[in-house]
Write an enzyme that holds these catalytic residues in place. Structure first.
Site, PDB file in Angstrom:
ATOM      1  N   PRO A  12       0.792  -1.225   0.000  1.00  0.00           N
ATOM      2  CA  PRO A  12       0.000   0.000   0.000  1.00  0.00           C
ATOM      3  C   PRO A  12       0.832   1.286   0.000  1.00  0.00           C
ATOM      4  CG  PRO A  12      -0.116  -1.112   2.127  1.00  0.00           C
ATOM      5  CD  PRO A  12       0.552  -2.061   1.184  1.00  0.00           C
ATOM      6  N   ASN A  13       0.310   2.249  -0.727  1.00  0.00           N
ATOM      7  CA  ASN A  13       0.907   3.600  -0.823  1.00  0.00           C
ATOM      8  C   ASN A  13       2.239   3.615  -1.562  1.00  0.00           C
ATOM      9  OD1 ASN A  13      -1.158   5.040   0.716  1.00  0.00           O
ATOM     10  ND2 ASN A  13      -0.440   3.791   2.424  1.00  0.00           N
ATOM     11  N   ARG A  20       5.321  10.374  -3.785  1.00  0.00           N
ATOM     12  CA  ARG A  20       4.949  10.267  -2.369  1.00  0.00           C
ATOM     13  C   ARG A  20       6.135  10.673  -1.485  1.00  0.00           C
ATOM     14  NH1 ARG A  20       4.475   4.641   1.065  1.00  0.00           N
ATOM     15  NH2 ARG A  20       3.988   5.606   3.065  1.00  0.00           N
ATOM     16  N   TYR A  25      10.971   8.884   0.620  1.00  0.00           N
ATOM     17  CA  TYR A  25      10.985   7.708  -0.269  1.00  0.00           C
ATOM     18  C   TYR A  25      11.743   7.942  -1.577  1.00  0.00           C
ATOM     19  CZ  TYR A  25       7.607   6.107   3.145  1.00  0.00           C
ATOM     20  OH  TYR A  25       7.019   5.729   4.335  1.00  0.00           O
ATOM     21  N   ASN A  79       8.230  -5.321  -0.938  1.00  0.00           N
ATOM     22  CA  ASN A  79       8.083  -4.190  -0.025  1.00  0.00           C
ATOM     23  C   ASN A  79       6.610  -4.141   0.388  1.00  0.00           C
ATOM     24  OD1 ASN A  79       7.834  -1.816   1.353  1.00  0.00           O
ATOM     25  ND2 ASN A  79       8.972  -0.573  -0.132  1.00  0.00           N
ATOM     26  N   ALA A  82       3.228  -0.549   4.834  1.00  0.00           N
ATOM     27  CA  ALA A  82       2.821  -0.594   6.244  1.00  0.00           C
ATOM     28  C   ALA A  82       2.391  -1.993   6.685  1.00  0.00           C
ATOM     29  CB  ALA A  82       1.690   0.406   6.482  1.00  0.00           C
ATOM     30  N   HIS A  85       4.522  -4.195   9.077  1.00  0.00           N
ATOM     31  CA  HIS A  85       4.525  -4.092  10.530  1.00  0.00           C
ATOM     32  C   HIS A  85       3.265  -4.684  11.171  1.00  0.00           C
ATOM     33  CE1 HIS A  85       7.597  -1.329   9.243  1.00  0.00           C
ATOM     34  NE2 HIS A  85       6.703  -0.526   8.685  1.00  0.00           N
ATOM     35  N   ASP A  92       1.852 -15.210   7.115  1.00  0.00           N
ATOM     36  CA  ASP A  92       1.414 -16.609   6.986  1.00  0.00           C
ATOM     37  C   ASP A  92       1.548 -17.099   5.554  1.00  0.00           C
ATOM     38  OD1 ASP A  92       0.812 -16.846   9.658  1.00  0.00           O
ATOM     39  OD2 ASP A  92      -1.363 -16.750   9.414  1.00  0.00           O
ATOM     40  N   GLU A 103      13.059  -8.788   1.539  1.00  0.00           N
ATOM     41  CA  GLU A 103      12.220  -7.676   1.989  1.00  0.00           C
ATOM     42  C   GLU A 103      12.977  -6.380   1.700  1.00  0.00           C
ATOM     43  OE1 GLU A 103      11.343  -8.084   6.156  1.00  0.00           O
ATOM     44  OE2 GLU A 103      10.791  -5.970   6.369  1.00  0.00           O
ATOM     45  N   HIS A 105      12.834  -2.051   1.853  1.00  0.00           N
ATOM     46  CA  HIS A 105      12.212  -0.783   2.247  1.00  0.00           C
ATOM     47  C   HIS A 105      13.034   0.359   1.665  1.00  0.00           C
ATOM     48  CE1 HIS A 105       9.521  -2.854   4.865  1.00  0.00           C
ATOM     49  NE2 HIS A 105      10.542  -3.535   5.341  1.00  0.00           N
ATOM     50  N   LEU A 106      12.327   1.317   1.108  1.00  0.00           N
ATOM     51  CA  LEU A 106      13.003   2.490   0.542  1.00  0.00           C
ATOM     52  C   LEU A 106      13.695   3.282   1.648  1.00  0.00           C
ATOM     53  CD1 LEU A 106       9.882   3.069  -1.497  1.00  0.00           C
ATOM     54  CD2 LEU A 106      12.089   3.088  -2.637  1.00  0.00           C
ATOM     55  N   SER A 107      12.949   3.518   2.711  1.00  0.00           N
ATOM     56  CA  SER A 107      13.501   4.282   3.831  1.00  0.00           C
ATOM     57  C   SER A 107      14.227   3.324   4.777  1.00  0.00           C
ATOM     58  CB  SER A 107      12.375   5.003   4.577  1.00  0.00           C
ATOM     59  OG  SER A 107      11.472   4.055   5.145  1.00  0.00           O
ATOM     60  N   ARG A 112      13.737   5.547  11.621  1.00  0.00           N
ATOM     61  CA  ARG A 112      12.501   6.335  11.737  1.00  0.00           C
ATOM     62  C   ARG A 112      12.005   6.326  13.174  1.00  0.00           C
ATOM     63  NH1 ARG A 112       9.111   5.400   6.337  1.00  0.00           N
ATOM     64  NH2 ARG A 112       7.923   7.094   7.301  1.00  0.00           N
ATOM     65  N   ARG A 117       7.628   0.874  13.209  1.00  0.00           N
ATOM     66  CA  ARG A 117       8.377   0.618  11.972  1.00  0.00           C
ATOM     67  C   ARG A 117       9.635  -0.221  12.218  1.00  0.00           C
ATOM     68  NH1 ARG A 117       5.759   3.934   8.114  1.00  0.00           N
ATOM     69  NH2 ARG A 117       5.067   5.898   9.020  1.00  0.00           N
TER      70      ARG A 117
HETATM   71  C1  DQA Z   1       8.210   1.424   3.665  1.00  0.00           C
HETATM   72  C2  DQA Z   1       8.352   1.647   5.170  1.00  0.00           C
HETATM   73  C3  DQA Z   1       7.031   1.411   5.868  1.00  0.00           C
HETATM   74  O1  DQA Z   1       7.179   1.644   7.254  1.00  0.00           O
HETATM   75  C4  DQA Z   1       5.974   2.347   5.326  1.00  0.00           C
HETATM   76  O2  DQA Z   1       4.728   2.068   5.934  1.00  0.00           O
HETATM   77  C5  DQA Z   1       5.869   2.328   3.849  1.00  0.00           C
HETATM   78  C6  DQA Z   1       7.093   2.248   3.065  1.00  0.00           C
HETATM   79  C7  DQA Z   1       9.504   1.804   2.915  1.00  0.00           C
HETATM   80  O3  DQA Z   1       9.620   1.394   1.766  1.00  0.00           O
HETATM   81  O4  DQA Z   1      10.345   2.525   3.450  1.00  0.00           O
HETATM   82  O5  DQA Z   1       4.798   2.463   3.283  1.00  0.00           O
HETATM   83  O6  DQA Z   1       7.968   0.047   3.443  1.00  0.00           O
END
Ligand code: DQA
Length: 154
Positions: A12-13, A20, A25, A79, A82, A85, A92, A103, A105-107, A112, A117
């Site tokens: 998501p997002n 964004r 990011y 990725n 959210a 977490h 599962d 896995e 993550h951009l950030s 953070r 997170r």
């Molecule tokens: C994220 C980090 C997550 O905590 C956050 O909810 C995201 C992006 C990242 O790519 O840094 O949506 O997965």
């Protein structure tokens, strides 16, 4: 030598990367990933077929992961946004499909301030985690999967 399919899944997002919160990011989008993979893998890039998927929905992500298992996809770059977490359901799914997953993550989630997170439901089911390298993390994850998969095939 064998060819491999690697599925890159964003949760998501993550459908508007580059727009964004670029201060968190980054300003690059997923469009950069194929060229990056070509640069990192050189001629071996021709042996890795990339598939991309993004969804804001937990169930749709699980459906896509199950489809990947049915299709015999060999590697996953994931990725979960959210859902990283919070989603026991996605964890599962990874636990039973057992596709080698990295896995991403951009950030840098560890840098953070929100404590949630710093927790990941999915990490225990992944072979590794890349966090904080922006879009480069996806290319590096594909490189790592390629090395692992090609080494396993001799
Ligand atoms: C994220 C980090 C997550 O905590 C956050 O909810 C995201 C992006 C990242 O790519 O840094 O949506 O997965």
């Amino acid at each position: 030598m064998k060819n491999f399919t690697v599925l890159i899944v964003n949760g998501p997002n993550l459908g508007h990367l580059g727009r964004r919160q670029p201060e968190i990011y980054g300003s690059r989008g997923m469009d950069d990933v194929p060229d990056m993979v070509a640069g990192l893998l050189g001629p071996d890039a021709a042996r890795v077929r990339l598939e991309f998927f993004q969804s804001n929905g937990e169930g749709r992500i699980i459906d896509r992961l199950e489809q990947a298992w049915k299709d015999g996809v060999q590697g996953l770059v994931f990725n979960p946004g959210a859902y990283t977490h919070t989603s026991l359901a996605i964890a599962d799914c990874l636990a039973w499909i057992r596709i080698p997953a990295i896995e991403v993550h951009l950030s840098n989630v560890w840098a953070r301030t929100e404590k949630i997170r710093h927790e990941s439901m999915v990490s225990p089911h992944c072979v590794g985690v890349i966090s904080g390298l922006g879009i480069d993390g996806y290319g590096l994850a594909v490189l790592a999967l390629w090395r692992r998969l090609s080494a396993a095939c001799g």
